[in-house]
Design a protein around this motif. Structure first.
Motif, mmCIF file in Angstrom:
data_model
loop_
_atom_site.group_PDB
_atom_site.id
_atom_site.type_symbol
_atom_site.label_atom_id
_atom_site.label_comp_id
_atom_site.label_asym_id
_atom_site.label_seq_id
_atom_site.Cartn_x
_atom_site.Cartn_y
_atom_site.Cartn_z
ATOM 1 N N GLY A 79 -2.252 -9.796 -0.345
ATOM 2 C CA GLY A 79 -0.953 -10.365 -0.659
ATOM 3 C C GLY A 79 -0.946 -11.455 -1.703
ATOM 4 O O GLY A 79 0.099 -12.055 -1.973
ATOM 5 N N ARG A 86 0.393 -10.410 -5.939
ATOM 6 C CA ARG A 86 1.020 -9.095 -6.029
ATOM 7 C C ARG A 86 2.352 -9.212 -6.758
ATOM 8 O O ARG A 86 3.162 -10.087 -6.433
ATOM 9 C CB ARG A 86 1.238 -8.518 -4.637
ATOM 10 C CG ARG A 86 1.880 -7.137 -4.647
ATOM 11 C CD ARG A 86 2.052 -6.558 -3.260
ATOM 12 N NE ARG A 86 0.783 -6.296 -2.610
ATOM 13 C CZ ARG A 86 0.621 -5.394 -1.650
ATOM 14 N NH1 ARG A 86 1.632 -4.659 -1.256
ATOM 15 N NH2 ARG A 86 -0.552 -5.228 -1.078
ATOM 16 N N GLY A 108 5.513 -3.638 -2.427
ATOM 17 C CA GLY A 108 5.134 -4.037 -1.080
ATOM 18 C C GLY A 108 4.424 -2.980 -0.264
ATOM 19 O O GLY A 108 4.260 -3.146 0.945
ATOM 20 N N ARG A 141 1.836 -1.077 1.797
ATOM 21 C CA ARG A 141 0.604 -1.501 2.461
ATOM 22 C C ARG A 141 -0.595 -0.775 1.847
ATOM 23 O O ARG A 141 -0.519 0.412 1.537
ATOM 24 C CB ARG A 141 0.669 -1.208 3.961
ATOM 25 C CG ARG A 141 1.482 -2.232 4.745
ATOM 26 C CD ARG A 141 1.434 -1.927 6.236
ATOM 27 N NE ARG A 141 0.070 -1.816 6.721
ATOM 28 C CZ ARG A 141 -0.702 -2.851 7.065
ATOM 29 N NH1 ARG A 141 -0.242 -4.073 6.930
ATOM 30 N NH2 ARG A 141 -1.918 -2.657 7.521
#
Length: 297
Positions: free
Chosen positions: A242, A245, A250, A252
């Motif tokens: 995280g 970024r 977003g 995963r």
């Protein structure tokens, strides 16, 4: 030497010289002026890795296609010169046909960024990781990472075939050639990051495992390149956690960390923990090929 010929059909003059003898122009990593002109626009900066990481796929695709328009313009300018080549015109046509096919593959890669959200995200994350790893070096703290035209072109040439196993580009071995120090490593590291991220975006933790193999002919080069690749993998892992970024991305990236390993034979690295335990401070073999943390130097 020069002396009277003993026979009518014998030479009277003999000399030596370097063969072949030719003037070789130096290569310019900035590329042709047509490429630089095509890259300049108020609509965006396709040679900036930071800009590429922060914009959406449609905007990136349009900017990259505009940039590739400079290469198309260059090809067209060379086609006009073919008649002057006389007997070499056939070879010229063949070379430019390869250039045209290469352009088509790069344009396909640029368009894909505006059509496939997963490819777009992997590309943007790869650009972000390259910016992060550069920021960890002294020179990288002073400026954004700017791609040289051949570096960006190589990425666009191959991303479609990396993303699609059925792509005909998979049947081609793409060779990137440039003089030492020109930036080949950065180009293939960006593609490495693209591959790592795309696998995780598509398959999560199932996309972990061996994704890229790097092989070198010299041990010293292997250690040096391992150091640079380690910085990239650390940057990819930072993004997975995280950090750094780009906004709006977003997906995963799985629970397993990104990792890297090295094997260069027992003369440089131990092959077992038992061998590690037997090492002495004077051993040429070392279990720690990295002299310092890639993030902290």
């Amino acid at each position: 030497w020069d002396e009277p010929s003993l026979k009518e059909d014998s030479p009277g003059w003999l000399e030596t010289t370097w063969v072949p003898r030719s003037i070789i122009r130096p290569m310019n990593s900035d590329g042709h002026d047509m490429l630089q002109e095509a890259a300049r626009s108020d609509a965006g900066d396709p040679l900036s890795a930071s800009w590429l990481s922060k914009n959406d796929g449609k905007t990136i695709s349009e900017a990259l296609l505009r940039f590739l328009g400079g290469y198309r313009k260059w090809i067209e300018s060379k086609i006009k010169l073919l008649p002057a080549l006389d007997s070499d015109s056939a070879q010229g046509e063949e070379n430019l046909a390869v250039c045209t096919e290469t352009l088509k593959r790069m344009e396909a890669g640029a368009r894909l960024l505006g059509q496939d959200s997963k490819v777009e995200e992997a590309f943007r994350l790869a650009q972000a990781s390259m910016v992060i790893q550069r920021s960890w070096t002294s020179e990288g703290r002073e400026a954004d990472l700017r791609w040289r035209p051949f570096q960006l072109g190589f990425q666009l040439l191959t991303i479609a075939s990396l993303a699609d196993r059925a792509n005909p580009g998979r049947q081609v071995m793409d060779l990137l050639w440039f003089p030492t120090g020109g930036g080949k490593t950065e180009a293939y590291l960006a593609l490495t990051a693209f591959t790592l991220f795309l696998r995780r975006i598509k398959d999560g933790s199932a996309g972990a495992g061996v994704a890229v193999l790097m092989r070198y002919t010299l041990r010293l080069l292997t250690i040096q390149q391992f150091d640079r690749a380690s910085a990239l993998v650390c940057a990819c892992e930072a993004i997975r956690r995280g950090q750094g970024r780009p906004e709006g991305l977003g997906t995963r990236l799985g629970d397993l960390p990104f990792s890297i390993g090295i094997w260069v034979g027992s003369g440089a690295t131990p092959n077992s923990r038992r061998e590690v335990a037997a090492l002495t401070p004077n051993s040429e073999c070392t279990p720690c090929p990295l002299a310092q943390c890639p993030c902290c130097r």
